[in-house]
Scaffold this active site. Structure first.
Site, mmCIF file in Angstrom:
data_model
loop_
_atom_site.group_PDB
_atom_site.id
_atom_site.type_symbol
_atom_site.label_atom_id
_atom_site.label_comp_id
_atom_site.label_asym_id
_atom_site.label_seq_id
_atom_site.Cartn_x
_atom_site.Cartn_y
_atom_site.Cartn_z
ATOM 1 N N SER A 158 32.452 37.555 43.436
ATOM 2 C CA SER A 158 33.235 38.381 43.395
ATOM 3 C C SER A 158 33.152 38.905 42.038
ATOM 4 O O SER A 158 32.308 38.595 41.209
ATOM 5 C CB SER A 158 35.021 37.696 42.641
ATOM 6 O OG SER A 158 35.898 38.352 42.232
ATOM 7 N N LYS A 159 33.405 40.575 41.486
ATOM 8 C CA LYS A 159 33.332 41.223 40.735
ATOM 9 C C LYS A 159 34.253 41.018 39.773
ATOM 10 O O LYS A 159 35.383 41.717 39.257
ATOM 11 C CB LYS A 159 32.858 42.621 40.983
ATOM 12 C CG LYS A 159 32.629 43.553 40.414
ATOM 13 C CD LYS A 159 32.140 45.502 40.282
ATOM 14 C CE LYS A 159 32.094 46.141 39.416
ATOM 15 N NZ LYS A 159 30.222 45.749 39.036
ATOM 16 N N ALA A 160 34.245 39.702 38.990
ATOM 17 C CA ALA A 160 35.214 39.586 38.521
ATOM 18 C C ALA A 160 34.535 39.416 37.238
ATOM 19 O O ALA A 160 33.414 39.437 36.248
ATOM 20 C CB ALA A 160 35.403 38.328 38.688
ATOM 21 N N TYR A 164 31.030 38.553 33.577
ATOM 22 C CA TYR A 164 30.341 39.309 32.747
ATOM 23 C C TYR A 164 30.235 39.006 31.263
ATOM 24 O O TYR A 164 29.664 39.405 31.118
ATOM 25 C CB TYR A 164 30.920 40.881 32.839
ATOM 26 C CG TYR A 164 30.243 41.380 33.928
ATOM 27 C CD1 TYR A 164 29.164 42.237 34.242
ATOM 28 C CD2 TYR A 164 31.339 41.386 35.235
ATOM 29 C CE1 TYR A 164 29.427 43.131 35.696
ATOM 30 C CE2 TYR A 164 30.520 41.760 36.503
ATOM 31 C CZ TYR A 164 29.827 42.707 36.521
ATOM 32 O OH TYR A 164 29.589 43.101 37.825
#
Length: 293
Positions: A158-160, A164
């Site tokens: 997931s680009k959660a 980051y």
């Protein structure tokens, strides 16, 4: 020159189904996405008035939400239309687009099943500032202290937003030492990626890249792999240990923001951006600017 803050700009943002003035696009301080990281996003680029790979980006946004346990209340086609509205309203030709979805403020606890899912798309001008010759000078990376986690500990596909945080910490530490970015290893000590881009190594004319089993299989990564294979390069996806950098001639990064960016140094290892990197840099530049059929 002072940086123009992102909350105080002219323009319009698409927010929960409608275009609103940029400065009115606000989030309540008790939003779940702010406190618990339940937010997903995308980074997209438009070239000549066309968002590159928008289908893949908007499909990934929806899938990223599902991996965090929520459904984005818009279809891929509706997200296409929303992004186009943003482009048209703000008169953007070459720009950067940021779709984002997050849990709202209905519930303020770890559990938040009844929170509303908000969605917004913002965009701003982002022309290509550097010529291929300038980019081929390469950037400098340090080794990051933080590592990409084991996939059993986080929804790594997931680009959660929450995933980051270690990237921000790593990039800040690298910049404090005069580097441009940081190379992150994974939980096994293998090469993973930079803080926001995938990494490729050129060894004796062959292209090697880590298997994306604990980090995102980037859309630009897949695009560049396809380009390389079309050009006849051998592309090998495998586990790569950092000591292999000693026998590597070229290194480059790929990502929506960085496109194809050569690397001249990682820690104490030096590289010369060469023919393979230049070939793929130019091929990618040409591809993203091809007119719509």
């Amino acid at each position: 020159m002072a940086m123009l803050p992102f909350d105080d700009r002219d323009g319009s943002i698409w927010y929960n189904g409608e275009i609103i003035p940029w400065r009115d696009a606000k989030v309540h301080i008790l939003s779940h996405g702010l406190h618990y990281g339940s937010s997903v996003f995308e980074g997209e680029r438009s070239y000549n008035g066309r968002i590159f790979k928008r289908q893949e980006h908007h499909e990934r946004l929806i899938n990223s939400g599902k991996l965090l346990g929520f459904d984005i209340p818009y279809t891929v086609e509706e997200l296409h239309q929303a992004a186009q509205e943003v482009m048209d309203t703000n008169n953007i030709v070459d720009g950067y687009f940021r779709p984002v979805a997050w849990r709202g403020s209905e519930m303020m606890a770890v559990s938040a099943q009844k929170s509303r899912i908000h969605v917004a798309i913002a965009a701003w001008e982002w022309p290509s500032y550097f010529s291929p010759e300038d980019r081929l000078k390469g950037i400098r990376l340090d080794f990051a202290e933080w590592r990409r986690p084991d996939p059993v500990t986080a929804p790594i596909h997931s680009k959660a937003a929450g995933l980051y945080m270690i990237a921000t910490l790593s990039k800040h530490a690298a910049e404090e030492k005069g580097y441009n970015d940081a190379l992150m290893l994974d939980y096994r000590g293998q090469i993973a990626e930079a803080t926001g881009a995938n990494v490729f190594l050129v060894q004796d004319g062959k292209i090697h890249t880590p298997i994306p089993d604990c980090f995102l299989d980037g859309i630009t990564r897949r695009t560049v792999i396809d380009l390389a294979k079309q050009k006849g390069y051998d592309v090998i996806e495998r586990a790569i240990m950092p000591e292999e950098l000693a026998k590597t001639q070229e290194v480059f990064l790929t990502g929506t923001a960085v496109e194809v960016t050569p690397v001249s140094e990682i820690g104490g290892y030096k590289f010369t951006p060469g023919d393979v990197t230049k070939d793929l840099l130019l091929a990618y530049d040409q591809l993203v600017r091809e007119p719509t059929v």
